[in-house]
Design a protein around this motif. Structure first.
Motif, PDB file in Angstrom:
ATOM      1  N   LYS A  14       2.594  17.025   7.906  1.00  0.00           N
ATOM      2  CA  LYS A  14       3.322  18.331   7.924  1.00  0.00           C
ATOM      3  C   LYS A  14       3.632  18.720   6.309  1.00  0.00           C
ATOM      4  O   LYS A  14       3.361  19.839   5.763  1.00  0.00           O
ATOM      5  N   SER A  15       4.450  17.546   5.759  1.00  0.00           N
ATOM      6  CA  SER A  15       4.790  17.777   4.416  1.00  0.00           C
ATOM      7  C   SER A  15       3.729  17.943   3.217  1.00  0.00           C
ATOM      8  O   SER A  15       3.830  18.700   2.333  1.00  0.00           O
ATOM      9  N   MET A  16       2.638  17.358   3.611  1.00  0.00           N
ATOM     10  CA  MET A  16       1.530  17.380   2.607  1.00  0.00           C
ATOM     11  C   MET A  16       0.899  18.964   2.496  1.00  0.00           C
ATOM     12  O   MET A  16       0.469  19.299   1.500  1.00  0.00           O
ATOM     13  N   PRO A  45      -5.056   8.630  -1.631  1.00  0.00           N
ATOM     14  CA  PRO A  45      -5.615   7.750  -2.627  1.00  0.00           C
ATOM     15  C   PRO A  45      -6.061   6.348  -1.646  1.00  0.00           C
ATOM     16  O   PRO A  45      -5.639   6.013  -0.463  1.00  0.00           O
ATOM     17  N   VAL A  60      -2.640  12.147  -4.665  1.00  0.00           N
ATOM     18  CA  VAL A  60      -3.047  13.056  -3.426  1.00  0.00           C
ATOM     19  C   VAL A  60      -3.739  14.549  -3.995  1.00  0.00           C
ATOM     20  O   VAL A  60      -3.076  15.039  -4.777  1.00  0.00           O
ATOM     21  N   ALA A  96      -4.179   3.921   1.056  1.00  0.00           N
ATOM     22  CA  ALA A  96      -3.348   4.652   1.919  1.00  0.00           C
ATOM     23  C   ALA A  96      -3.548   4.196   3.368  1.00  0.00           C
ATOM     24  O   ALA A  96      -4.475   3.960   3.837  1.00  0.00           O
ATOM     25  N   ASP A  97      -2.808   4.617   4.525  1.00  0.00           N
ATOM     26  CA  ASP A  97      -2.936   4.412   5.731  1.00  0.00           C
ATOM     27  C   ASP A  97      -3.998   5.166   6.292  1.00  0.00           C
ATOM     28  O   ASP A  97      -4.653   4.644   7.415  1.00  0.00           O
ATOM     29  N   GLU A 122       4.782  14.342  14.706  1.00  0.00           N
ATOM     30  CA  GLU A 122       5.455  13.437  14.308  1.00  0.00           C
ATOM     31  C   GLU A 122       5.323  13.019  12.910  1.00  0.00           C
ATOM     32  O   GLU A 122       4.605  13.464  12.197  1.00  0.00           O
ATOM     33  N   PRO A 178       1.885  14.919  -4.535  1.00  0.00           N
ATOM     34  CA  PRO A 178       2.518  13.749  -5.400  1.00  0.00           C
ATOM     35  C   PRO A 178       1.023  13.352  -5.909  1.00  0.00           C
ATOM     36  O   PRO A 178      -0.017  13.551  -5.478  1.00  0.00           O
ATOM     37  N   ALA A 182      -4.893  12.949   4.701  1.00  0.00           N
ATOM     38  CA  ALA A 182      -3.358  13.292   5.122  1.00  0.00           C
ATOM     39  C   ALA A 182      -3.574  14.546   6.050  1.00  0.00           C
ATOM     40  O   ALA A 182      -2.732  14.741   7.123  1.00  0.00           O
ATOM     41  N   SER A 194       2.486  12.861  10.135  1.00  0.00           N
ATOM     42  CA  SER A 194       1.361  13.848  10.665  1.00  0.00           C
ATOM     43  C   SER A 194       0.567  14.933   9.590  1.00  0.00           C
ATOM     44  O   SER A 194      -0.483  15.298  10.054  1.00  0.00           O
TER      45      SER A 194
HETATM   46  N1  LIG Z   1       2.459   9.641  -2.358  1.00  0.00           N
HETATM   47  C1  LIG Z   1       1.664   9.327  -1.179  1.00  0.00           C
HETATM   48  N2  LIG Z   1       0.595   8.586  -1.640  1.00  0.00           N
HETATM   49  C2  LIG Z   1      -0.033   8.163  -0.589  1.00  0.00           C
HETATM   50  N3  LIG Z   1       0.151   8.430   0.573  1.00  0.00           N
HETATM   51  C3  LIG Z   1       0.993   9.304   1.007  1.00  0.00           C
HETATM   52  C4  LIG Z   1       1.910   9.515   0.144  1.00  0.00           C
HETATM   53  N4  LIG Z   1       2.933  10.522   0.681  1.00  0.00           N
HETATM   54  C5  LIG Z   1       2.448  10.336   1.973  1.00  0.00           C
HETATM   55  N5  LIG Z   1       1.325   9.770   2.066  1.00  0.00           N
HETATM   56  C6  LIG Z   1       0.746   9.825   3.314  1.00  0.00           C
HETATM   57  O1  LIG Z   1       0.363  10.905   3.868  1.00  0.00           O
HETATM   58  C7  LIG Z   1       0.401  11.350   5.295  1.00  0.00           C
HETATM   59  C8  LIG Z   1       1.206  12.400   5.424  1.00  0.00           C
HETATM   60  O2  LIG Z   1       2.495  12.458   4.985  1.00  0.00           O
HETATM   61  P1  LIG Z   1       3.544  13.427   5.162  1.00  0.00           P
HETATM   62  O3  LIG Z   1       4.559  13.316   4.221  1.00  0.00           O
HETATM   63  O4  LIG Z   1       2.917  14.923   5.111  1.00  0.00           O
HETATM   64  O5  LIG Z   1       3.901  13.350   6.764  1.00  0.00           O
HETATM   65  P2  LIG Z   1       5.136  14.295   7.541  1.00  0.00           P
HETATM   66  O6  LIG Z   1       4.257  14.853   8.571  1.00  0.00           O
HETATM   67  O7  LIG Z   1       5.775  15.311   6.636  1.00  0.00           O
HETATM   68  O8  LIG Z   1       6.065  13.335   8.057  1.00  0.00           O
HETATM   69  P3  LIG Z   1       7.837  13.162   8.015  1.00  0.00           P
HETATM   70  O9  LIG Z   1       8.064  13.929   9.337  1.00  0.00           O
HETATM   71  O10 LIG Z   1       8.158  11.832   8.118  1.00  0.00           O
HETATM   72  O11 LIG Z   1       8.126  13.867   6.928  1.00  0.00           O
HETATM   73  C9  LIG Z   1       1.181  10.076   5.751  1.00  0.00           C
HETATM   74  O12 LIG Z   1       0.095   8.868   6.199  1.00  0.00           O
HETATM   75  C10 LIG Z   1       1.791   9.470   4.569  1.00  0.00           C
HETATM   76  O13 LIG Z   1       1.604   7.903   4.768  1.00  0.00           O
END
Ligand SMILES: Nc1ncnc2c1ncn2[C@@H]1O[C@H](COP(=O)(O)OP(=O)(O)OP(=O)(O)O)[C@@H](O)[C@H]1O
Ligand SMILES: Nc1ncnc2c1ncn2[C@@H]1O[C@H](COP(=O)(O)OP(=O)(O)OP(=O)(O)O)[C@@H](O)[C@H]1O
Ligand SMILES: [Mg+2]
Ligand SMILES: [Mg+2]
Lengths: 493, 325, 279, 535
Positions: D46-48, D14, D61, D17-18, D41, D58, D22, D44
């Protein structure tokens, strides 16, 4: 005339007890007046009428009172009633009834020559004595229940036994009191109504609603605020009457502390009288009910005169008086009577009136207990009150103006601290004077002088209209109105 | 066993709290100006010193203050709430006469508010941000901001006076001779308006709380787990979110259910409901010390009882309580 | 100032703020608008609203201007609300802070004390307190404060407990700061947000409480307040609905405004907190 | 044959966001029975990716672009109902936080059986049986009891097993595991990894395993994907990526990993900076009037010494008492008995006032870089509060603060910023600067690098190493990560259930562990590779 039916009345506030010999609060009198009886009743002209006594006579010298009692009277529990009960009652009431104690201080002895006769011997003639025999002043209590017991904790207090036209059935605390017809009442054909329900509704607006919705048939005086009276009486089949308060003749005034502060100055007190727009209050706050009084004695009470100095609404005059005395603008406290919105508004109006002539008033607040405490201990500058006159200045008026009645601790006497030895002599003379014409002369003189002195600021002869459905007949026949009137009342279907 | 122990310890603490409350109240109430003798005499419209002195002696008010206090505490310890001289009845009896009315009113209001509040909260949270949500939250906010007594006055005006649908005051039809079911129905009819007005405010409270709590729980990890299992949203909401979301609501409800007993003064006054709130208020005006103290004590005891009940309910819902050492 | 920005994007909160500012303005301007005060009997009693020039909301039972009463009532409501909340905070915050910070028997003692006050039904307690102290603005404010501090103490305690567990508090200890300065300078400032939210809601509750007491006749008779207006008008509610209606609306609006603000603050603070906890 | 084929996947974030995406333009596949590790890291993406596959993104997104083919369908585009039918049945997922991933109010058995219910399998009575079987399969102890237990009655590892049981219930073709072992301690982690490997063997399912730990990758991966800022920067088999990384970023990541090479210990035999003698601390919890109290011996008669300029590593699994020991040394916890001598003062015996005066001698660097700085105070204040309380003149304290900020590599100007304006690693540097500002003789670092990404972790470790050289600092370095310990420490102390079970030079402890427990710990370290002494 018709028999039967049920009548719902308001009683407000809820009485603490129905044992009239022990408690004489207004609500107690109103309910228990149907259960207990006195020797006499008084019509709306305050003339004695038979009750438990069917005949009575006063000796020429005013020293002996003889009462012949009705025969065949029995208590609600079936025990027969006799002169023994009357004798017992005088003892009982000596212990528990302040007003009775006052009246009976003039009595030498009481005797019962036979079961139906009572003879009272006086120490001295006492004109108003004949006015002290109604149920509230001298309720006759059953000897067989109270003799030898601790009166205050007698269990029968909860289920009072009297000789009256109605018997006690049930008291649902906070809700209602139920009385029912005394089938064995000694006057044939009375009473007419089967059941009485005295309803407890704490909120004045709800009481009005109760009447409007037909839940309640009779609103005793003061049950609803005055503003509602006009509206309610305009409804179909609704009647109202101002009768039934002649005996009490409630008289409202403002105690002015004669001892200290600006109110100790006669000119200040007179200024207060001139500053108040009493007609306005009567019209607006009391909705036109009542009469602006001329002095200490109510126009309904015996020996009244209007030949006294007058205090019309005249702010300019008030300001003059204040200038003359050099009033420095010290604020004064005003203690209103904590009896509901009407009284509150009244205090506000007075505050506003006095404010306009430059007297800064601060309204003190207190509930009933606080009011009692403050007035009884003279901790006030100006305080509202109203008192009953009991038909005779000696009973209900004198107590507020004579020096012997300056007693800290009670708010029913000369609370303002008015001291005038000359007047005291006149009061005393008037009370024991057997001749009514002479009494009138004495009381006229008293009224003239007192009105000049303004020991208190008289406000209003209060009128409490009773509101009821027009098909309730014969509701108010005596000088104490609803307090003993239901004996004769009947309902037209 | 652990539960019984916990309850026992709670009761012990409660007894001490109650005693402390009784003593504090004793001071408070006696600090008020005036006393019952003067009030009683005052209402008679005439009194002399002797009468007031007699009454004081009869009420035990002529004793030194510490004697009165000691006597009172002694009575309390033996579960004797004293005697109301004004009403000529033991206080306990007086209160027990009035308590059922209060309990009926407050418990009804309580359940209405709880059930409706939770239901609305769930509904609002399910459509968060949508029109339904706005509507529900808006209405709740309005209820929340409305003074109880004002709502009561308006309700009587509309439903009782204008429409004539419901009785505007009282507990039952006096002298109706109703018995059994008819009487119950009659009381029910009288109950509707006061219970609803009393319940509105709390309904708003529970609604807001439930909604917030639902939304918060919905964020938690285990909800994601549930979704990952392939459960449908309704099941998730009911089984996973709601149950967890109810925990804070239960806590609050328990706290308030107890307070309601002593807090229905306004409703009881406006609706002429013969409960203990009104008894307290009227006794206060009359300085009927023993009765005020009795009502206070009983209401405080109710708070404690409801707190303990809440704990029990909490234990039923939340297995963690009682296990956690 | 992102908090402020977030708050301003909340439409409800903005509305609340607007209403509150209006009420405050009216309260402050009261003596200018109505130099004769709220008690002056200016016209015939029971004038219907919108029927007379200069008296838009009509007159009451004594012919006083209802609008003047409302305007002055705003002062009382706000004053009682703010001062009693402030007092409640003055009791609740230190007590809760000490309990949460020192724990152990301090906590035990403070919480017993708080529980004690929570066991007494609080509206009843307020009634008794006002009756005993006799109704004056001061006594009413005190009574309201006395019954409303316990939740503050509990909230502050919980917050302080949680903040005290944060590592920067340990760091401050290691820096050799005294307990008091840690509590006052490190811990308390970080509990301010939820306290502000709660306080805004407490002001609302206090206004309701004052009006309830006033309604029961336990108001200061020298002071025109909204509760007093409703209580006084209750007896004429049938013939003069406007007398209780307008003050009722005034209460509802003001309390509503405070609630909206409180919720707005809460919302503005919360995402902040939850996001921090999550990332 | 691939189970899942992701092509050109982009996930949009959205506004505000940074970054915009994602995940952007990722394509990869997972074959049947294959374990694909996704590393990278924090943040990066991964979770998305995982969430997108599960249809659990979420709010705000959304999938922007691309397909994910699974069982012949693009699962990114199917209806919610179809998604639901897939979830838990053919694709299952487990999460990072075992402590919060289970409904606290439901019995374990019910939560497992619920999977069957969601997909309408089996009759209610049978579901319990099935759940029991699963519990056995994931090797939870005492299955009959566990099935009736609530989550709070289970340890973290046990909960994670229960989660796995749920995921396995319907024998999914694809298991997505999002950092399932990150929250667990090493020994438990090793067990869970083994369980996953076993289950893969048995059921032949494909596993997408998300982690940031290359040790774990080395342990289980068949193939690896490395992500950065939402893009795939490197892919290949495990051996390829680990041994021959192509991309710069991967190389940096790998370099940052503590090597597992044991350095030769330096000889340190100077005056002791810290002497702990017979230290004991017991926590009594939950002692109510009617409740049984439970005593936890967090420190059970521990004695040890740290010399000047020495770094002592304190290791042990979760709950073994490491933090308690560290906090007892700085007197944040008051020990029951024993002494803690720092520079001639017994910290354990001081009263409040003396303590405040002696506090500066020992300082601490905390674990959580977010919670260890007061969010309302500027860095300057964080760095000067202590010295000023100690009596250092204000101006001097300020100068020193600037100097320290230079020392830790943040620049003197940064003192006027608030903590939230720094990244996690930077905050940790501030934490170190704060400790140094007090001129301590000893620094306790409690998990000071555990919360940081590997690359940042490496930087902070470098900093510590550097500072130690420069200031001749003594450090008590508490960690559960043996690799990290091996990197920095001179000696290692191993704790188990409050007792010190082994202490000695790093090489000795690692290469020649004496105690059984030490051996278990070492075996559990993912990636293995011990036993090589640095040349
Ligand atoms: N609900 C959300 N709304 C907006 N941006 C989100 C949301 N959740 C995650 N992000 C952004 O999406 C990007 C990817 O997040 P993600 O959770 O996939 O990272 P990750 O690789 O799983 O990290 P970690 O190792 O910390 O779990 C990040 O820049 C995070 O700031
Ligand atoms: N304040 C406390 N009250 C009661 N018990 C505690 C407290 N702090 C720690 N414990 C208990 O003491 C034991 C040791 O805890 P400690 O935090 O020292 O372990 P640790 O080795 O640092 O673990 P981790 O690696 O998880 O940080 C644990 O069983 C813990 O539950
Ligand atoms: Mg992640
Ligand atoms: Mg630890």
């Amino acid at each position: 005339q018709q028999d039967g039916g049920r009548l719902d009345l308001i009683v407000q506030p809820e009485p603490p007890s129905l044992m009239l010999g022990l408690v004489q609060n207004a609500p107690t009198q109103m309910v228990a007046g149907q259960i207990y009886e006195g020797l006499l009743r008084y019509n709306t002209d305050l003339e004695p009428q038979p009750s438990l006594a069917k005949e009575w006579s006063i000796s020429e010298d005013g020293m002996t009172y003889t009462f012949i009692l009705n025969e065949g009277v029995s208590w609600h529990d079936g025990e027969p009633f006799s002169s023994e009960d009357v004798i017992f009652s005088t003892k009982f009431l000596q212990d528990n009834h302040a007003r009775f104690r006052g009246a009976f201080s003039h009595v030498e002895s009481v005797e019962a020559p036979d079961a139906n006769t009572i003879v009272i011997h006086m120490k001295e003639p006492y004109g108003p004595f004949i006015n002290a025999f109604e149920a509230g002043s001298m309720p006759i209590v059953p000897k067989h229940i109270y003799e030898g017991t601790d009166y205050a904790t007698n269990e029968m207090n909860a289920t009072p036994i009297g000789t009256g036209p109605y018997e006690f059935v049930e008291w649902e605390k906070g809700s209602y009191i139920h009385l029912t017809k005394n089938e064995d009442y000694y006057i044939d054909g009375l009473p007419h109504i089967d059941d009485l329900y005295y309803r407890v509704v704490p909120d004045a607006a709800s009481r009005a609603v109760a009447f409007e919705t037909g839940e309640v048939d009779v609103l005793p005086g003061g049950a609803v605020e005055n503003w509602d009276v006009a509206r309610l009486t305009e409804m179909d089949n609704v009647c109202s009457s101002s009768k039934g308060w002649e005996f009490f003749a409630p008289h409202a005034w403002m105690w002015l502390n004669n001892r200290e502060g600006p109110t100790a100055d006669k000119r200040f007190r007179q200024a207060v009288m001139f500053a108040m727009d009493r007609e306005f209050v009567k019209d607006v706050v009391w909705n036109g009910f009542g009469t602006v009084p001329t002095g200490p004695v109510s126009s309904k009470t015996n020996f009244y005169t209007d030949d006294v100095p007058q205090y019309p609404y005249d702010p300019e005059k008030a300001k003059e008086l204040l200038d003359e005395m050099g009033y420095d603008g010290t604020p004064v406290r005003l203690l209103p009577l904590p009896y509901g919105e009407t009284w509150q508004r009244w205090a506000e109006a007075v505050k506003q009136n006095l404010g306009e002539v430059g007297i800064e008033v601060e309204i003190d607040s207190a509930d009933v207990a606080g009011w009692n405490e403050k007035t009884a201990n003279w901790d006030y500058d100006m305080a509202f009150t109203y008192l009953y006159q009991y038909g005779d200045p000696a009973l209900g008026v004198a107590r507020n103006y004579v020096e012997s009645q300056i007693q800290k601790g009670s708010p029913w006497n000369n609370v303002e601290g008015y001291v005038n030895p000359e007047m005291d002599k006149l009061w005393e003379q008037a009370a024991v004077e057997p001749d009514n014409e002479k009494r009138q002369e004495l009381y006229t003189e008293i009224q003239q002088q007192i009105v000049e002195d303004v020991p208190v600021a008289w406000l209003l002869e209060i009128e409490f209209p009773t509101i009821y459905r027009c098909n309730v007949k014969n509701l108010i026949t005596t000088g104490i109105g609803l307090n003993d009137g239901l004996r004769d009342a009947w309902i037209e279907e | 066993m652990a539960i019984a122990g916990a309850i026992l310890s709670r009761l012990l603490k409660a007894a001490i709290t109650l005693l402390a409350i009784a003593i504090l109240n004793f001071f408070l109430v006696h600090a008020a100006p005036g006393d019952p003798a003067a009030v009683l005499a005052g209402e008679a419209g005439a009194a002399d010193e002797q009468m007031i002195a007699d009454l004081r002696a009869q009420f035990g008010l002529d004793q030194p203050f510490y004697v009165q206090l000691a006597r009172y505490v002694g009575n309390i310890v033996t579960l004797d709430l004293g005697y109301s001289f004004r009403q000529g009845q033991p206080v306990l009896e007086l209160i027990l006469e009035r308590l059922p009315a209060t309990l009926i009113l407050t418990l009804t209001a309580f359940w209405i508010s709880l059930v409706a509040g939770v239901a609305l909260g769930v509904a609002a949270s399910a459509r968060v941000g949508k029109f339904t949500d706005t509507l529900i939250t808006g209405t709740a906010l309005l209820f929340y901001a409305t003074p109880l007594y004002w709502a009561a006055l308006m309700a009587v005006l509309v439903f009782s006076v204008q429409l004539g649908w419901l009785p505007g005051f009282g507990y039952e039809t006096v002298g109706s001779g109703f018995g059994g079911l008819a009487r119950a129905l009659d009381i029910l009819k009288h109950l509707i308006l006061p219970a609803l007005t009393l319940g509105l405010f709390f309904m708003a409270v529970y609604m807001r709380m439930t909604r917030a709590s639902m939304l918060e729980v919905a964020q938690q990890d285990f909800v994601k787990t549930a979704r990952a299992k392939g459960l449908n949203p309704a099941t998730i909401r009911r089984r996973h979110i709601l149950r967890n979301a109810l925990l804070p609501v239960v806590t609050l409800a328990g706290l308030q259910a107890g307070q309601l007993v002593g807090g229905a003064v306004l409703t009881e006054t406006v609706f002429a409901w013969p409960g203990i709130g009104r008894l307290m208020f009227e006794s206060l005006a009359a300085r009927d010390y023993n009765t005020i103290l009795g009502v206070f004590l009983v209401s405080a005891a109710m708070v404690i009882v409801f707190n303990i009940l809440t704990d029990l309910v909490y234990r039923l819902i939340d297995p963690r309580i009682g296990h956690k050492a | 100032m992102t908090l402020w920005k977030r708050f301003l994007t909340n439409r409800g909160a903005l509305l609340g703020l607007a209403i509150l500012i209006a009420v405050i303005a009216v309260a402050l301007l009261a003596p200018v608008l109505y130099p004769r005060g709220p008690w002056a009997m200016v016209q015939r009693p029971f004038l219907v609203p919108f029927s007379t020039d200069g008296l838009p909301l009509g007159t009451d039972t004594l012919g006083r201007d209802v609008l003047a009463g409302l305007v002055y009532g705003a002062r009382v409501s706000l004053l009682v609300g703010l001062v009693s909340t402030l007092m409640a905070l003055l009791i609740g915050v230190p007590l809760g802070a000490l309990a949460g910070f020192y724990g152990k028997w301090v906590d035990e003692g403070a919480m017993r004390f708080t529980e004690f006050f929570q066991t007494i039904p609080n509206f009843a307690l307020a009634i008794v307190l006002v009756a005993i102290l006799e109704p004056t603005l001061t006594s009413i404010t005190i009574a309201i404060a006395i019954v409303s501090w316990p939740p503050v103490a509990r909230l502050v305690r919980a917050e302080v407990m949680s903040v005290t567990k944060r590592e920067y508090v340990d760091a401050a200890r290691l820096a050799g700061l005294s307990n008091l300065s840690i509590l006052v300078r490190q811990v308390l400032p970080n509990t301010v947000s939820p306290i502000i939210v709660m306080a805004s809601l407490m002001v609302a509750t206090a206004i309701l409480l004052e009006s309830s007491l006033s309604f029961l006749g336990l108001g200061d008779p020298n002071i025109m307040s909204w509760g007093f207006q409703i209580g006084a008008a209750r007896t004429v509610i049938r013939s003069a609905w406007w007398l209780s209606f307008f003050p009722g609306v005034a209460i509802v609006l003001t309390v509503l405004a405070l609630n909206l603000i409180g919720e707005g603050l809460n919302d503005a603070l919360n995402p902040h907190l939850s996001r921090k906890g999550r990332s | 044959m691939s189970v899942l084929k992701i092509s050109d996947l982009s996930i949009a974030l959205p506004k505000g966001a940074d970054r915009d995406h994602a995940v952007s333009q990722c394509s990869y596949e997972i074959g049947a029975g294959e374990i694909l590790c996704v590393v990278g890291e924090s943040g990066s993406g991964k979770s998305m990716t995982a969430n997108a596959l599960m249809g659990l993104l979420p709010e705000g997104v959304r999938v922007d672009h691309g397909t994910a083919e699974f069982g012949g369908k693009d699962i990114l585009r199917v209806s919610e109902a179809e998604q639901r039918a897939l979830r838990g049945d053919r694709i299952a997922m487990i999460f990072q936080e075992p402590m919060t991933a289970l409904n606290p109010l439901m019995r374990i058995g019910d939560q497992i059986a619920e999977v069957y219910e969601a997909h309408g399998r089996h009759r209610p009575a049978e579901r319990r049986e099935k759940a029991l079987e699963l519990i056995r399969e994931v090797q939870l102890p005492d299955p009959e009891k566990i099935i009736r237990a609530y989550p709070f009655q289970l340890s973290g590892g046990q909960r994670q097993r229960a989660m796995i049981a749920m995921a396995l219930a319907l024998e999914p073709e694809l298991l997505i595991a999002d950092e399932p072992t990150t929250a667990l301690d090493v020994t438990t982690q090793a067990q869970i990894l083994k369980l996953i490997l076993d289950l893969r063997e048995k059921h032949g399912m494909a596993v997408m395993f998300i982690t940031h730990d290359f040790g774990v990758v080395a342990e289980i991966a068949d193939r690896v994907i490395v992500m950065r800022y939402g893009e795939i920067v490197e892919r290949g088999t495990a051996t390829e990526v680990l041994e021959n990384p192509q991309h710069d970023y991967t190389r940096r990541l790998l370099d940052a990993i503590p090597t597992g090479m044991v350095p030769q210990s330096v000889e340190v035999a100077k005056a002791p900076a810290l002497e702990i003698r017979h230290l004991k601390k017991t926590y009594n919890t939950g002692g109510g009037l009617f409740r049984e109290a439970r005593a936890v011996r967090a420190i059970d008669d521990v004695s040890l010494t740290i010399s000047r300029g020495e770094v002592l590593g304190l290791v042990g699994e979760s709950g073994s008492g490491k933090s308690t020991l560290g906090r007892a040394v700085v007197r944040l916890v008051t020990p029951d008995s024993g002494s803690v001598m720092v520079g001639g003062t017994d910290m354990a015996a001081l009263n409040d006032r003396e303590l405040r005066a002696a506090r500066h001698k020992v300082q601490m660097v905390f674990q959580d870089p977010y919670a260890s700085l007061n969010p309302r105070h500027r860095v300057m204040r964080a760095l000067t509060d202590g010295p000023i309380a100690k009596g250092v003149p204000k101006a001097q304290a300020r100068d020193r603060a600037r100097e320290l900020m230079e020392t830790v590599g943040l620049g003197a100007d940064a003192v006027d910023r608030f903590p939230h304006e720094f990244s996690g690693g930077q905050r940790q540097r501030i934490g170190i600067a704060r400790a140094l500002a007090m001129d301590p003789e000893l620094i306790i670092a409690d998990e000071a690098v555990s919360a940081l990404d590997v690359s940042i972790q490496a930087q902070v470790l470098d900093l510590l190493r550097d500072l130690r050289q420069r200031f001749d600092l003594s450090i008590l370095f508490i960690t559960h990560d043996l690799r990290v310990a091996a990197q920095l420490c001179d000696r290692i102390a191993v704790m188990q259930r409050g007792k010190l079970v082994e202490i000695g030079p790093v090489s000795e402890v690692f290469l020649n562990p004496q105690h059984d427990y030490t051996r278990t710990l070492l075996d559990a370290v993912p990636g293995g590779g011990w036993g090589q002494a640095a040349e």
